[in-house]
Design an enzyme around this catalytic site. Sequence first.
Site, PDB file in Angstrom:
ATOM      1  N   GLY A 254       0.761  -1.244   0.000  1.00 18.72           N
ATOM      2  CA  GLY A 254       0.000   0.000   0.000  1.00 18.72           C
ATOM      3  C   GLY A 254       0.783   1.281   0.000  1.00 18.72           C
ATOM      4  O   GLY A 254       0.206   2.355  -0.240  1.00 18.72           O
TER       5      GLY A 254
ATOM      6  N   PRO B 259       4.602  -5.534  -0.584  1.00 16.38           N
ATOM      7  CA  PRO B 259       4.716  -4.315  -1.394  1.00 16.38           C
ATOM      8  C   PRO B 259       4.641  -4.622  -2.886  1.00 16.38           C
ATOM      9  O   PRO B 259       5.151  -5.641  -3.342  1.00 16.38           O
ATOM     10  CB  PRO B 259       6.107  -3.794  -1.024  1.00 16.38           C
ATOM     11  CG  PRO B 259       6.889  -5.029  -0.698  1.00 16.38           C
ATOM     12  CD  PRO B 259       5.903  -5.984  -0.062  1.00 16.38           C
TER      13      PRO B 259
ATOM     14  N   ARG C  86      -4.657   3.382 -15.988  1.00 11.17           N
ATOM     15  CA  ARG C  86      -4.801   4.112 -14.724  1.00 11.17           C
ATOM     16  C   ARG C  86      -5.412   5.517 -14.872  1.00 11.17           C
ATOM     17  O   ARG C  86      -6.295   5.874 -14.096  1.00 11.17           O
ATOM     18  CB  ARG C  86      -3.462   4.190 -13.987  1.00 11.17           C
ATOM     19  CG  ARG C  86      -2.833   2.814 -13.725  1.00 11.17           C
ATOM     20  CD  ARG C  86      -1.659   2.869 -12.765  1.00 11.17           C
ATOM     21  NE  ARG C  86      -2.098   3.219 -11.435  1.00 11.17           N
ATOM     22  CZ  ARG C  86      -1.983   4.404 -10.902  1.00 11.17           C
ATOM     23  NH1 ARG C  86      -1.384   5.369 -11.562  1.00 11.17           N
ATOM     24  NH2 ARG C  86      -2.470   4.649  -9.706  1.00 11.17           N
TER      25      ARG C  86
ATOM     26  N   TYR D 130      -8.785   5.708 -12.816  1.00 14.61           N
ATOM     27  CA  TYR D 130      -8.684   6.353 -11.487  1.00 14.61           C
ATOM     28  C   TYR D 130      -8.370   7.847 -11.582  1.00 14.61           C
ATOM     29  O   TYR D 130      -7.950   8.436 -10.585  1.00 14.61           O
ATOM     30  CB  TYR D 130      -7.553   5.725 -10.662  1.00 14.61           C
ATOM     31  CG  TYR D 130      -7.453   4.233 -10.669  1.00 14.61           C
ATOM     32  CD1 TYR D 130      -8.448   3.435 -10.112  1.00 14.61           C
ATOM     33  CD2 TYR D 130      -6.333   3.596 -11.202  1.00 14.61           C
ATOM     34  CE1 TYR D 130      -8.330   2.058 -10.104  1.00 14.61           C
ATOM     35  CE2 TYR D 130      -6.208   2.220 -11.182  1.00 14.61           C
ATOM     36  CZ  TYR D 130      -7.212   1.459 -10.635  1.00 14.61           C
ATOM     37  OH  TYR D 130      -7.081   0.093 -10.624  1.00 14.61           O
TER      38      TYR D 130
ATOM     39  N   CYS E 132     -11.401   5.133 -29.290  1.00 14.44           N
ATOM     40  CA  CYS E 132     -12.615   5.922 -29.539  1.00 14.44           C
ATOM     41  C   CYS E 132     -13.448   6.103 -28.283  1.00 14.44           C
ATOM     42  O   CYS E 132     -14.578   5.594 -28.190  1.00 14.44           O
ATOM     43  CB  CYS E 132     -13.409   5.269 -30.657  1.00 14.44           C
ATOM     44  SG  CYS E 132     -12.458   5.313 -32.164  1.00 14.44           S
ATOM     45  N   GLU E 133     -12.883   6.768 -27.304  1.00  9.05           N
ATOM     46  CA  GLU E 133     -13.597   7.141 -26.084  1.00  9.05           C
ATOM     47  C   GLU E 133     -12.973   8.421 -25.564  1.00  9.05           C
ATOM     48  O   GLU E 133     -11.751   8.551 -25.575  1.00  9.05           O
ATOM     49  CB  GLU E 133     -13.410   6.080 -24.983  1.00  9.05           C
ATOM     50  CG  GLU E 133     -14.084   4.795 -25.255  1.00  9.05           C
ATOM     51  CD  GLU E 133     -14.478   4.060 -23.980  1.00  9.05           C
ATOM     52  OE1 GLU E 133     -14.676   4.713 -22.939  1.00  9.05           O
ATOM     53  OE2 GLU E 133     -14.572   2.836 -24.063  1.00  9.05           O
TER      54      GLU E 133
ATOM     55  N   TYR F  75       1.087  -1.707 -12.174  1.00  4.20           N
ATOM     56  CA  TYR F  75      -0.295  -1.622 -12.651  1.00  4.20           C
ATOM     57  C   TYR F  75      -0.366  -0.957 -14.039  1.00  4.20           C
ATOM     58  O   TYR F  75      -1.299  -0.235 -14.341  1.00  4.20           O
ATOM     59  CB  TYR F  75      -1.176  -0.889 -11.622  1.00  4.20           C
ATOM     60  CG  TYR F  75      -1.057  -1.500 -10.246  1.00  4.20           C
ATOM     61  CD1 TYR F  75      -1.551  -2.769  -9.986  1.00  4.20           C
ATOM     62  CD2 TYR F  75      -0.407  -0.832  -9.197  1.00  4.20           C
ATOM     63  CE1 TYR F  75      -1.410  -3.357  -8.741  1.00  4.20           C
ATOM     64  CE2 TYR F  75      -0.261  -1.421  -7.944  1.00  4.20           C
ATOM     65  CZ  TYR F  75      -0.770  -2.676  -7.731  1.00  4.20           C
ATOM     66  OH  TYR F  75      -0.618  -3.265  -6.492  1.00  4.20           O
TER      67      TYR F  75
HETATM   68  N1  LLP Z   1      -1.582  -6.983  -0.930  1.00  4.79           N
HETATM   69  C1  LLP Z   1      -2.864  -7.043  -1.300  1.00  4.79           C
HETATM   70  C2  LLP Z   1      -3.754  -8.001  -0.621  1.00  4.79           C
HETATM   71  C3  LLP Z   1      -3.352  -6.221  -2.314  1.00  4.79           C
HETATM   72  O1  LLP Z   1      -4.621  -6.285  -2.665  1.00  4.79           O
HETATM   73  C4  LLP Z   1      -2.463  -5.309  -2.957  1.00  4.79           C
HETATM   74  C5  LLP Z   1      -2.939  -4.434  -4.023  1.00  4.79           C
HETATM   75  C6  LLP Z   1      -1.130  -5.291  -2.545  1.00  4.79           C
HETATM   76  C7  LLP Z   1      -0.722  -6.129  -1.521  1.00  4.79           C
HETATM   77  C8  LLP Z   1      -0.105  -4.391  -3.169  1.00  4.79           C
HETATM   78  O2  LLP Z   1      -0.380  -3.042  -2.956  1.00  4.79           O
HETATM   79  P1  LLP Z   1       0.658  -1.925  -3.372  1.00  4.79           P
HETATM   80  O3  LLP Z   1       1.871  -2.073  -2.470  1.00  4.79           O
HETATM   81  O4  LLP Z   1       1.028  -2.121  -4.788  1.00  4.79           O
HETATM   82  O5  LLP Z   1      -0.063  -0.665  -3.143  1.00  4.79           O
HETATM   83  N2  LLP Z   1      -4.675  -1.046  -9.969  1.00  4.79           N
HETATM   84  C9  LLP Z   1      -4.544  -0.073  -8.907  1.00  4.79           C
HETATM   85  C10 LLP Z   1      -3.951  -0.657  -7.645  1.00  4.79           C
HETATM   86  C11 LLP Z   1      -4.718  -1.844  -7.103  1.00  4.79           C
HETATM   87  C12 LLP Z   1      -4.064  -2.478  -5.906  1.00  4.79           C
HETATM   88  C13 LLP Z   1      -4.731  -3.753  -5.542  1.00  4.79           C
HETATM   89  N3  LLP Z   1      -4.154  -4.422  -4.437  1.00  4.79           N
HETATM   90  C14 LLP Z   1      -3.729   1.100  -9.425  1.00  4.79           C
HETATM   91  O6  LLP Z   1      -3.337   1.086 -10.584  1.00  4.79           O
HETATM   92  O7  LLP Z   1      -3.506   2.073  -8.701  1.00  4.79           O
END
Ligand code: LLP
Length: 422
Positions: free
Chosen positions: A240, A277, A315, A319, A344-345, A373
């Site tokens: 996160g 991570p 992204r 988002y 085309c959007e 991502y």
């Molecule tokens: N652990 C779990 C259970 C998760 O669901 C996720 C991400 C992570 C770890 C890794 O999180 P990170 O360290 O990368 O923040 N597609 C979105 C992000 C979706 C994240 C989903 N889960 C974007 O492009 O911002």
Amino acid sequence: MDHFEIKNGAMHAEDVSLPAIADAVGTPVYVYSTATIERHVRVFRDALEGLGDPLIAFAVKANPNAAVLATMARLGLGADVVSAGELKRARAAGIAADKIVFSGVGKTAEEMALALKEGIGQFNVESEPEAEMLSQVASSLGLTAPIAFRVNPDVDAGTHAKISTGKSENKFGVAYDKAPDAYALAASLPGLAIRGVAVHIGSQLTDLAPLEAAFTRIGALIERLQADGYPVSVADLGGGLGVPYDPAKPLPPSPADYGAMVRRVSAGWKVRLAFEPGRVIVGNAGVLLSRVIRVKQGSAAPFVIVDAAMNDLLRPSLYDAWHDIRAIAPRGDRFTANVVGPVCESGDTFAMGRDLECVEPGDLVGFMTAGAYGATMANTYNSRALTPEVMVNGNDWAIVRERQPIEALIAADRLPPWLVGE
Ligand code: LLP
């Protein structure tokens, strides 16, 4: 910190010029920097110093390319997976099974069986019905599933709603107040071995306070569960941590800040820590390289139409995410423009009214911080083939995913018998 820099008038990934890659492979193309990945792993590890020997399980969803995963395996990382596909990819890349944690609200019986046979380290179970199914599958195979419950701490992560996971209304985890009941159930079921507690409240977090609040709640739960006699020996604190996307914004907390917070909160916990991570390891390690097709007059600002689109980098349209857009060979002047793709959007927009380095048709642009991502969320909308990927290592580089030929897309479809012939 990344290893994408302008040298001799053109952006390089480490010692390789991006125009050279674009000429050789074509555009759009994702380019990853090995040195940047290695650096981020080192920084994250260093940030966790003093926390014993934590498991760092790379969140495969952030970037599942085989070369990226093999790099993680070499660096000794484990993997956080959410599907049979990610599990198979992690294993194929050489990530040890006992360093794999399996998260996700919808694991199927088949996926559970696969993971059990592989001997993964931990299932992060997200509900009581899931625990019951896992118990049945493990028992039928004569195996034992090491489990943690993913606990939903009901904390607002303060990030985009679509990537927040730790509020009670989200689909993730077992409600904090119900967690003791879930552990009691698991202890009564065959085929399950209670191992730990897991939490993950969301992604691209730019404030440590919600993480600290969540971890504090988890600490209290661990203490209670251990006092009740459950063998809780692992606390998986999820992923996160945010990364800088917009250079004009304040920097998000660093891994060192995060590590200091974890050290403070977890002092006295009698568990091994685990982390998942994703973005913080690979986000800044990737650039989406694209070429300007043409520039078209707009009512307020020109539209710079590039050959990458929302299907290649989702992204911004999904988002409203901000990616820095840089000229790969800057001309020295700047202008205000809208940067859009050919799909085309109207949602196929990377930036509106953005101040950026002047670019002209034929010039290359780089969408920065696209290593997490990015390629993994690409799709073939508008029958655009999946984007190829390149990995750089010093002055060496290699294609790590070929450009998918359009013919392969077409060939995957089948005509039903009544449409064949004539
Ligand atoms: N652990 C779990 C259970 C998760 O669901 C996720 C991400 C992570 C770890 C890794 O999180 P990170 O360290 O990368 O923040 N597609 C979105 C992000 C979706 C994240 C989903 N889960 C974007 O492009 O911002």
